[in-house]
Design an enzyme around this catalytic site. Structure first.
Site, PDB file in Angstrom:
ATOM      1  N   ARG A 187       6.322  -8.512   1.809  1.00  0.00           N
ATOM      2  CA  ARG A 187       7.405  -7.915   3.035  1.00  0.00           C
ATOM      3  C   ARG A 187       7.882  -9.054   3.735  1.00  0.00           C
ATOM      4  NH1 ARG A 187       4.059  -4.236   6.885  1.00  0.00           N
ATOM      5  NH2 ARG A 187       4.150  -2.710   5.184  1.00  0.00           N
ATOM      6  N   LYS A 199       0.905  -1.260   0.026  1.00  0.00           N
ATOM      7  CA  LYS A 199      -0.129   0.040  -0.008  1.00  0.00           C
ATOM      8  C   LYS A 199       0.917   1.251  -0.116  1.00  0.00           C
ATOM      9  CE  LYS A 199      -2.182  -1.372   3.835  1.00  0.00           C
ATOM     10  NZ  LYS A 199      -1.737  -2.737   3.821  1.00  0.00           N
ATOM     11  N   THR A 200       1.975   1.329   0.987  1.00  0.00           N
ATOM     12  CA  THR A 200       2.882   2.183   0.837  1.00  0.00           C
ATOM     13  C   THR A 200       3.420   2.703  -0.446  1.00  0.00           C
ATOM     14  OG1 THR A 200       2.917   2.282   3.289  1.00  0.00           O
ATOM     15  CG2 THR A 200       4.586   3.740   2.157  1.00  0.00           C
ATOM     16  N   THR A 255      -5.682  -1.210   7.055  1.00  0.00           N
ATOM     17  CA  THR A 255      -5.709  -2.503   7.021  1.00  0.00           C
ATOM     18  C   THR A 255      -7.025  -3.198   7.868  1.00  0.00           C
ATOM     19  OG1 THR A 255      -4.745  -2.480   9.336  1.00  0.00           O
ATOM     20  CG2 THR A 255      -3.131  -2.834   7.608  1.00  0.00           C
TER      21      THR A 255
END
Length: 344
Positions: free
Chosen positions: A224, A71-72, A165
């Site tokens: 991640r 998302k970032t 989230t």
């Protein structure tokens, strides 16, 4: 490095800056480089191209999904592909309307404002954001009590990119003001292998395909986690002076308590508690959390979603219950099941 008498000592500030720069380099800079989320990438590309052709700021964007899916990174790509500056903030940092007013009033025309965990903003700030998103204007209260007055303040047009989230915690008035909502999904193993191969190249790590596939199968569908496990494998190979092979991956991840399905120490503690102490359940959340020595919120929001997704745990009105797959995975006999009768 700096010279301290006869010793050459590492400068921690320089090393930390280099580490941060490397972390930033791992993030793709464009939608073309971004791996996975094919549908979302296509939707974002259309949205950004249409805005560029009309010479306007792009619609506000809400990115929803579990942690670690990008998302970032997508927010940074939106700013990069729009050729606009990016302002970063987070919901927990905006606890008063004045905090948000300070950010909004300093935005440049066309700037992209990214608010991570936007559902954790203060309610007063959310209400100020409604007007800012629609009319690019905020109302600032001056004074207190009966003498208080509202002063309207125009702000520069901007694009808000919110990440959450837990989209269910966003109030409907805020959710409805986003022009586009993207729901990010977990990655499949083929996509994760591409992510791992790309990161391995940036780490200058020679790793074979079998080792890449082994990591991809253990990273819970999350890039991640894939990158984090890859770096632990790199460390293991470096310290033990060995190649990053499939055997090295297995040895490294066994050392860090990550099993072949991606379960870590806490995941296994939860499952073993349900299986052995409570005979497979049902067991309530608070009881389960106390049994493993963790907060109930940690068990509910961090551990359970993955266990439910891989089919090891189910939620019922009476509590958490282990599935047949859980008994098989941990090699424990289900004491609740009766043996098949041989009698007619």
């Amino acid at each position: 490095m700096f010279d301290n008498g006869d010793e050459v000592v590492a400068n921690p500030t320089v090393e930390s800056d280099a580490e941060l720069a490397f972390e930033g380099a791992l993030r793709p800079a464009s939608l073309a480089e971004f791996v996975g989320q094919t549908k979302v990438r296509g939707q974002l590309q259309l949205l950004l191209r249409a805005a560029a052709m009309q010479n306007r700021t792009a619609d506000h964007i809400l990115l929803a999904g579990p942690p670690g899916l990008g998302k970032t990174t997508l927010a940074m790509i939106v700013a990069h592909e729009s050729e606009r500056p990016l302002r970063l903030s987070s919901g927990p940092a905006i606890q008063h309307a004045g905090d948000l007013a300070a950010v909004l009033s300093s935005l440049l025309p066309g700037e992209v404002l990214f608010i991570d965990e936007i559902h954790r903003m203060a309610r007063s700030a959310e209400e100020m954001l409604y007007l800012a998103m629609e009319d690019f204007r905020i109302d600032i209260m001056v004074g207190k009590g009966a003498g208080a007055t509202s002063i309207p303040l125009d702000i520069a047009p901007f694009t808000l990119v919110g990440a959450t989230t837990r989209s269910g915690l966003l109030p409907n008035p805020l959710r409805d003001r986003f022009g586009f909502t993207a729901h990010l999904e977990f990655y499949d193993e083929a996509e994760l292998e591409r992510v791992i191969a790309r990161t391995a190249g940036m780490l200058d790590l020679d790793i074979d395909k079998e080792a890449v596939a082994e990591i991809a199968g253990r990273c819970r569908g999350t890039p991640r986690i894939a990158n984090r496990l890859l770096r632990r494998v790199r460390d293991y190979a470096l310290v033990n002076d060995t190649a990053a092979s499939k055997d090295a991956v297995r040895a490294a991840l066994e050392l860090y308590d990550v099993d072949e399905r991606g379960l870590d120490r806490l995941d296994r503690a939860v499952m073993m508690t349900v299986l052995e102490r409570f005979d497979g359940g049902p067991v309530g959340l608070s009881t389960l959390a106390v049994s493993v020595g963790e907060e109930a919120e940690t068990v509910e929001s961090v551990v359970e979603p993955f266990l439910v997704r891989v089919g090891l745990l189910t939620r019922t009105p009476r509590g958490r219950v282990a599935t047949r797959a859980a008994w098989d995975h941990f090699g424990i006999t289900d004491r609740n099941s009766s043996p098949a009768s041989d009698e007619l």
